[in-house]
Write a protein that holds these residues in place. Structure first.
Motif, PDB file in Angstrom:
ATOM      1  N   ASP A  31      40.295  54.024  41.667  1.00 36.06           N
ATOM      2  CA  ASP A  31      41.002  54.796  42.684  1.00 36.06           C
ATOM      3  C   ASP A  31      40.289  54.739  44.036  1.00 36.06           C
ATOM      4  O   ASP A  31      40.823  55.194  45.037  1.00 36.06           O
ATOM      5  N   ASP A  32      39.102  54.159  44.082  1.00 39.21           N
ATOM      6  CA  ASP A  32      38.363  54.011  45.329  1.00 39.21           C
ATOM      7  C   ASP A  32      39.164  53.124  46.280  1.00 39.21           C
ATOM      8  O   ASP A  32      39.666  52.075  45.869  1.00 39.21           O
ATOM      9  N   PRO A  33      39.286  53.531  47.544  1.00 40.08           N
ATOM     10  CA  PRO A  33      40.071  52.726  48.502  1.00 40.08           C
ATOM     11  C   PRO A  33      39.587  51.285  48.651  1.00 40.08           C
ATOM     12  O   PRO A  33      40.371  50.413  49.013  1.00 40.08           O
ATOM     13  N   SER A  34      38.331  51.032  48.360  1.00 37.59           N
ATOM     14  CA  SER A  34      37.814  49.662  48.512  1.00 37.59           C
ATOM     15  C   SER A  34      38.219  48.739  47.370  1.00 37.59           C
ATOM     16  O   SER A  34      38.113  47.517  47.493  1.00 37.59           O
ATOM     17  N   VAL A  35      38.704  49.296  46.267  1.00 35.07           N
ATOM     18  CA  VAL A  35      39.113  48.471  45.124  1.00 35.07           C
ATOM     19  C   VAL A  35      40.492  47.891  45.403  1.00 35.07           C
ATOM     20  O   VAL A  35      41.440  48.613  45.700  1.00 35.07           O
ATOM     21  N   LYS A  36      40.587  46.588  45.313  1.00 34.77           N
ATOM     22  CA  LYS A  36      41.838  45.879  45.582  1.00 34.77           C
ATOM     23  C   LYS A  36      42.796  45.998  44.392  1.00 34.77           C
ATOM     24  O   LYS A  36      42.374  46.096  43.239  1.00 34.77           O
ATOM     25  N   ALA A  37      44.080  45.958  44.693  1.00 33.14           N
ATOM     26  CA  ALA A  37      45.105  46.050  43.659  1.00 33.14           C
ATOM     27  C   ALA A  37      44.927  44.971  42.599  1.00 33.14           C
ATOM     28  O   ALA A  37      45.120  45.223  41.406  1.00 33.14           O
ATOM     29  N   GLY A  38      44.528  43.781  43.019  1.00 36.97           N
ATOM     30  CA  GLY A  38      44.358  42.679  42.075  1.00 36.97           C
ATOM     31  C   GLY A  38      43.346  42.974  40.986  1.00 36.97           C
ATOM     32  O   GLY A  38      43.504  42.528  39.842  1.00 36.97           O
TER      33      GLY A  38
END
Length: 98
Positions: A31-38
């Motif tokens: 859920d961290d904003p830096s984690v990409k959807a991929g």
């Protein structure tokens, strides 16, 4: 397919209600904003066999919560939802399910 239909199918395919998968994703830090959807899509494919479309519906909930844009509510067509709030606690308990 509506957002809710994607979540219901995810429950059928994984045996887990969407909230359980969201909780697991949060435990992993997805859920961290830096984690990409991929990254999340790959996890869902590897661990649960979900395809991209279903995984992206869950990514939306993981990243943005269970609210969807009102433009998807009450419209006609296959992509409409009954509510702007997605139900994460399982199909059997969804009050909007007919």
């Amino acid at each position: 397919m509506s957002f809710q239909a994607y979540l219901d199918t995810i429950e059928d395919r994984t045996g887990l209600v969407p909230r359980a998968l969201v909780d697991l994703a949060k435990e992993k830090g997805f859920d961290d904003p830096s984690v990409k959807a991929g990254t999340v899509v790959q996890w869902l494919a590897d661990d649960y066999g979900l395809g991209r479309g279903h995984a992206m519906a869950l990514v939306h909930v993981i990243k943005k919560g269970p609210k969807i844009d009102a433009k998807h509510v009450g419209t006609s067509g296959s992509h409409r939802d009954a509510s702007a709030e997605l139900w994460l606690d399982g199909k059997a308990t969804n009050p909007d399910r007919t």
